[in-house]
Design a protein around this motif. Structure first.
Motif, PDB file in Angstrom:
ATOM      1  N   LEU A  64       0.830  -1.204   0.000  1.00 43.69           N
ATOM      2  CA  LEU A  64       0.000   0.000   0.000  1.00 43.69           C
ATOM      3  C   LEU A  64       0.864   1.253   0.000  1.00 43.69           C
ATOM      4  O   LEU A  64       0.603   2.207  -0.743  1.00 43.69           O
ATOM      5  CB  LEU A  64      -0.915  -0.024   1.229  1.00 43.69           C
ATOM      6  N   SER A  65       1.911   1.261   0.806  1.00 43.46           N
ATOM      7  CA  SER A  65       2.848   2.380   0.833  1.00 43.46           C
ATOM      8  C   SER A  65       3.527   2.561  -0.522  1.00 43.46           C
ATOM      9  O   SER A  65       3.667   3.677  -1.027  1.00 43.46           O
ATOM     10  CB  SER A  65       3.892   2.151   1.919  1.00 43.46           C
ATOM     11  N   PHE A  66       3.938   1.446  -1.132  1.00 48.76           N
ATOM     12  CA  PHE A  66       4.548   1.478  -2.457  1.00 48.76           C
ATOM     13  C   PHE A  66       3.586   2.050  -3.483  1.00 48.76           C
ATOM     14  O   PHE A  66       3.956   2.882  -4.310  1.00 48.76           O
ATOM     15  CB  PHE A  66       4.974   0.056  -2.847  1.00 48.76           C
ATOM     16  N   ARG A  67       2.351   1.628  -3.418  1.00 49.72           N
ATOM     17  CA  ARG A  67       1.329   2.079  -4.371  1.00 49.72           C
ATOM     18  C   ARG A  67       1.048   3.559  -4.216  1.00 49.72           C
ATOM     19  O   ARG A  67       0.789   4.255  -5.198  1.00 49.72           O
ATOM     20  CB  ARG A  67       0.061   1.243  -4.179  1.00 49.72           C
ATOM     21  N   LEU A  68       1.096   4.077  -2.997  1.00 50.41           N
ATOM     22  CA  LEU A  68       0.856   5.500  -2.782  1.00 50.41           C
ATOM     23  C   LEU A  68       2.006   6.358  -3.305  1.00 50.41           C
ATOM     24  O   LEU A  68       1.805   7.507  -3.701  1.00 50.41           O
ATOM     25  CB  LEU A  68       0.629   5.780  -1.295  1.00 50.41           C
ATOM     26  N   LEU A  69       3.213   5.810  -3.312  1.00 50.00           N
ATOM     27  CA  LEU A  69       4.377   6.562  -3.777  1.00 50.00           C
ATOM     28  C   LEU A  69       4.545   6.529  -5.289  1.00 50.00           C
ATOM     29  O   LEU A  69       5.011   7.496  -5.883  1.00 50.00           O
ATOM     30  CB  LEU A  69       5.648   6.024  -3.120  1.00 50.00           C
ATOM     31  N   PHE A  70       4.209   5.411  -5.909  1.00 49.82           N
ATOM     32  CA  PHE A  70       4.449   5.243  -7.334  1.00 49.82           C
ATOM     33  C   PHE A  70       3.139   4.979  -8.063  1.00 49.82           C
ATOM     34  O   PHE A  70       2.304   4.215  -7.601  1.00 49.82           O
ATOM     35  CB  PHE A  70       5.411   4.074  -7.581  1.00 49.82           C
ATOM     36  N   ASP A  71       3.004   5.601  -9.222  1.00 48.93           N
ATOM     37  CA  ASP A  71       1.817   5.384 -10.032  1.00 48.93           C
ATOM     38  C   ASP A  71       2.241   5.187 -11.487  1.00 48.93           C
ATOM     39  O   ASP A  71       2.303   6.128 -12.261  1.00 48.93           O
ATOM     40  CB  ASP A  71       0.854   6.567  -9.909  1.00 48.93           C
ATOM     41  N   SER A  72       2.586   3.949 -11.800  1.00 48.56           N
ATOM     42  CA  SER A  72       2.957   3.602 -13.165  1.00 48.56           C
ATOM     43  C   SER A  72       2.381   2.229 -13.481  1.00 48.56           C
ATOM     44  O   SER A  72       1.845   1.551 -12.599  1.00 48.56           O
ATOM     45  CB  SER A  72       4.481   3.593 -13.319  1.00 48.56           C
ATOM     46  N   ASP A  73       2.504   1.816 -14.723  1.00 48.34           N
ATOM     47  CA  ASP A  73       2.003   0.489 -15.100  1.00 48.34           C
ATOM     48  C   ASP A  73       2.747  -0.619 -14.369  1.00 48.34           C
ATOM     49  O   ASP A  73       2.146  -1.592 -13.922  1.00 48.34           O
ATOM     50  CB  ASP A  73       2.118   0.285 -16.616  1.00 48.34           C
ATOM     51  N   ALA A  74       4.068  -0.472 -14.240  1.00 45.97           N
ATOM     52  CA  ALA A  74       4.864  -1.475 -13.536  1.00 45.97           C
ATOM     53  C   ALA A  74       4.488  -1.532 -12.055  1.00 45.97           C
ATOM     54  O   ALA A  74       4.409  -2.616 -11.461  1.00 45.97           O
ATOM     55  CB  ALA A  74       6.355  -1.177 -13.691  1.00 45.97           C
ATOM     56  N   ALA A  75       4.253  -0.374 -11.446  1.00 47.24           N
ATOM     57  CA  ALA A  75       3.856  -0.336 -10.038  1.00 47.24           C
ATOM     58  C   ALA A  75       2.486  -0.984  -9.849  1.00 47.24           C
ATOM     59  O   ALA A  75       2.268  -1.712  -8.875  1.00 47.24           O
ATOM     60  CB  ALA A  75       3.835   1.101  -9.530  1.00 47.24           C
ATOM     61  N   ASN A  76       1.575  -0.737 -10.775  1.00 49.71           N
ATOM     62  CA  ASN A  76       0.245  -1.356 -10.691  1.00 49.71           C
ATOM     63  C   ASN A  76       0.332  -2.862 -10.854  1.00 49.71           C
ATOM     64  O   ASN A  76      -0.392  -3.617 -10.194  1.00 49.71           O
ATOM     65  CB  ASN A  76      -0.688  -0.774 -11.746  1.00 49.71           C
ATOM     66  N   LEU A  77       1.224  -3.319 -11.716  1.00 45.54           N
ATOM     67  CA  LEU A  77       1.414  -4.749 -11.920  1.00 45.54           C
ATOM     68  C   LEU A  77       2.001  -5.406 -10.670  1.00 45.54           C
ATOM     69  O   LEU A  77       1.532  -6.460 -10.233  1.00 45.54           O
ATOM     70  CB  LEU A  77       2.330  -4.969 -13.122  1.00 45.54           C
ATOM     71  N   ALA A  78       3.008  -4.775 -10.090  1.00 46.29           N
ATOM     72  CA  ALA A  78       3.614  -5.301  -8.859  1.00 46.29           C
ATOM     73  C   ALA A  78       2.602  -5.289  -7.713  1.00 46.29           C
ATOM     74  O   ALA A  78       2.525  -6.242  -6.924  1.00 46.29           O
ATOM     75  CB  ALA A  78       4.846  -4.485  -8.488  1.00 46.29           C
ATOM     76  N   TYR A  79       1.829  -4.230  -7.619  1.00 47.69           N
ATOM     77  CA  TYR A  79       0.810  -4.114  -6.573  1.00 47.69           C
ATOM     78  C   TYR A  79      -0.238  -5.217  -6.717  1.00 47.69           C
ATOM     79  O   TYR A  79      -0.640  -5.837  -5.732  1.00 47.69           O
ATOM     80  CB  TYR A  79       0.167  -2.731  -6.668  1.00 47.69           C
ATOM     81  N   THR A  80      -0.654  -5.479  -7.943  1.00 44.69           N
ATOM     82  CA  THR A  80      -1.604  -6.559  -8.210  1.00 44.69           C
ATOM     83  C   THR A  80      -1.032  -7.899  -7.788  1.00 44.69           C
ATOM     84  O   THR A  80      -1.717  -8.703  -7.138  1.00 44.69           O
ATOM     85  CB  THR A  80      -1.968  -6.593  -9.705  1.00 44.69           C
ATOM     86  N   ALA A  81       0.223  -8.144  -8.125  1.00 42.37           N
ATOM     87  CA  ALA A  81       0.859  -9.413  -7.775  1.00 42.37           C
ATOM     88  C   ALA A  81       0.916  -9.610  -6.263  1.00 42.37           C
ATOM     89  O   ALA A  81       0.630 -10.697  -5.759  1.00 42.37           O
ATOM     90  CB  ALA A  81       2.267  -9.481  -8.363  1.00 42.37           C
ATOM     91  N   VAL A  82       1.239  -8.571  -5.534  1.00 39.22           N
ATOM     92  CA  VAL A  82       1.327  -8.686  -4.070  1.00 39.22           C
ATOM     93  C   VAL A  82      -0.051  -8.899  -3.459  1.00 39.22           C
ATOM     94  O   VAL A  82      -0.222  -9.764  -2.591  1.00 39.22           O
ATOM     95  CB  VAL A  82       2.017  -7.444  -3.460  1.00 39.22           C
ATOM     96  N   ILE A  83      -1.039  -8.163  -3.907  1.00 37.06           N
ATOM     97  CA  ILE A  83      -2.391  -8.317  -3.342  1.00 37.06           C
ATOM     98  C   ILE A  83      -2.935  -9.723  -3.588  1.00 37.06           C
ATOM     99  O   ILE A  83      -3.464 -10.363  -2.678  1.00 37.06           O
ATOM    100  CB  ILE A  83      -3.351  -7.261  -3.925  1.00 37.06           C
ATOM    101  N   VAL A  84      -2.797 -10.215  -4.805  1.00 37.40           N
ATOM    102  CA  VAL A  84      -3.300 -11.553  -5.113  1.00 37.40           C
ATOM    103  C   VAL A  84      -2.516 -12.609  -4.352  1.00 37.40           C
ATOM    104  O   VAL A  84      -3.085 -13.572  -3.822  1.00 37.40           O
ATOM    105  CB  VAL A  84      -3.270 -11.809  -6.641  1.00 37.40           C
ATOM    106  N   SER A  85      -1.206 -12.434  -4.253  1.00 39.66           N
ATOM    107  CA  SER A  85      -0.376 -13.388  -3.510  1.00 39.66           C
ATOM    108  C   SER A  85      -0.762 -13.430  -2.036  1.00 39.66           C
ATOM    109  O   SER A  85      -0.847 -14.509  -1.440  1.00 39.66           O
ATOM    110  CB  SER A  85       1.100 -13.013  -3.654  1.00 39.66           C
ATOM    111  N   VAL A  86      -0.991 -12.277  -1.454  1.00 37.43           N
ATOM    112  CA  VAL A  86      -1.417 -12.234  -0.049  1.00 37.43           C
ATOM    113  C   VAL A  86      -2.753 -12.942   0.108  1.00 37.43           C
ATOM    114  O   VAL A  86      -2.942 -13.737   1.044  1.00 37.43           O
ATOM    115  CB  VAL A  86      -1.497 -10.775   0.464  1.00 37.43           C
ATOM    116  N   ALA A  87      -3.684 -12.694  -0.792  1.00 35.11           N
ATOM    117  CA  ALA A  87      -5.000 -13.340  -0.705  1.00 35.11           C
ATOM    118  C   ALA A  87      -4.876 -14.858  -0.829  1.00 35.11           C
ATOM    119  O   ALA A  87      -5.483 -15.604  -0.047  1.00 35.11           O
ATOM    120  CB  ALA A  87      -5.923 -12.784  -1.783  1.00 35.11           C
ATOM    121  N   ILE A  88      -4.088 -15.322  -1.790  1.00 38.76           N
ATOM    122  CA  ILE A  88      -3.901 -16.767  -1.965  1.00 38.76           C
ATOM    123  C   ILE A  88      -3.251 -17.374  -0.730  1.00 38.76           C
ATOM    124  O   ILE A  88      -3.699 -18.402  -0.214  1.00 38.76           O
ATOM    125  CB  ILE A  88      -3.058 -17.058  -3.221  1.00 38.76           C
ATOM    126  N   ASN A  89      -2.189 -16.746  -0.261  1.00 37.80           N
ATOM    127  CA  ASN A  89      -1.479 -17.299   0.892  1.00 37.80           C
ATOM    128  C   ASN A  89      -2.319 -17.283   2.164  1.00 37.80           C
ATOM    129  O   ASN A  89      -2.209 -18.184   2.985  1.00 37.80           O
ATOM    130  CB  ASN A  89      -0.158 -16.555   1.112  1.00 37.80           C
TER     131      ASN A  89
END
Length: 117
Positions: A64-89
């Motif tokens: 969440l902190s990373f997402r608030l600091l950066f707003d790019s396609d790569a940041a959105n992709l990384a943010y998506t990966a972390v959120i889904v990974s946390v949900a799965i785990n």
């Protein structure tokens, strides 16, 4: 997950799946290797990583902190990966931990077996 979901921006389906699966599988494999190395030559079990799969609130806070600091396609992709990974785990971690505790002899039976007895 609710607050993290509010800041989520949709990403492409194929890149989202690839990055998410890559992140999740790499994290799992590295945890297994790290657990095996850490327990090598000790009395501890080599599959101790099964008890350490949950990520919890700290991973979401970092993302969440990373997402608030950066707003790019790569940041959105990384943010998506972390959120889904946390949900799965968070969904599979209790099952893996229970399996580890059963295999280690810390608990003897499943709760459903205990209720039927």
């Amino acid at each position: 997950l609710v607050f993290a979901g509010v800041l989520w921006k949709p990403v492409g389906l194929l890149p989202g799946i690839c990055v998410t699966l890559g992140y999740w599988s790499l994290r799992t494999v590295l945890k297994a290797i790290g657990g095996w190395i850490a327990t090598n030559g000790t009395a501890l079990r080599g599959d101790i990583f099964r008890g350490h799969l949950a990520q919890g609130e700290v991973a979401l806070a970092i993302a969440l902190s990373f997402r608030l600091l950066f707003d790019s396609d790569a940041a959105n992709l990384a943010y998506t990966a972390v959120i889904v990974s946390v949900a799965i785990n968070e969904l599979i971690a209790p099952r893996f931990l229970r399996g580890l505790l059963v295999d280690a002899g810390e608990i003897r039976q499943d709760i459903s077996e205990a209720r039927g007895a």
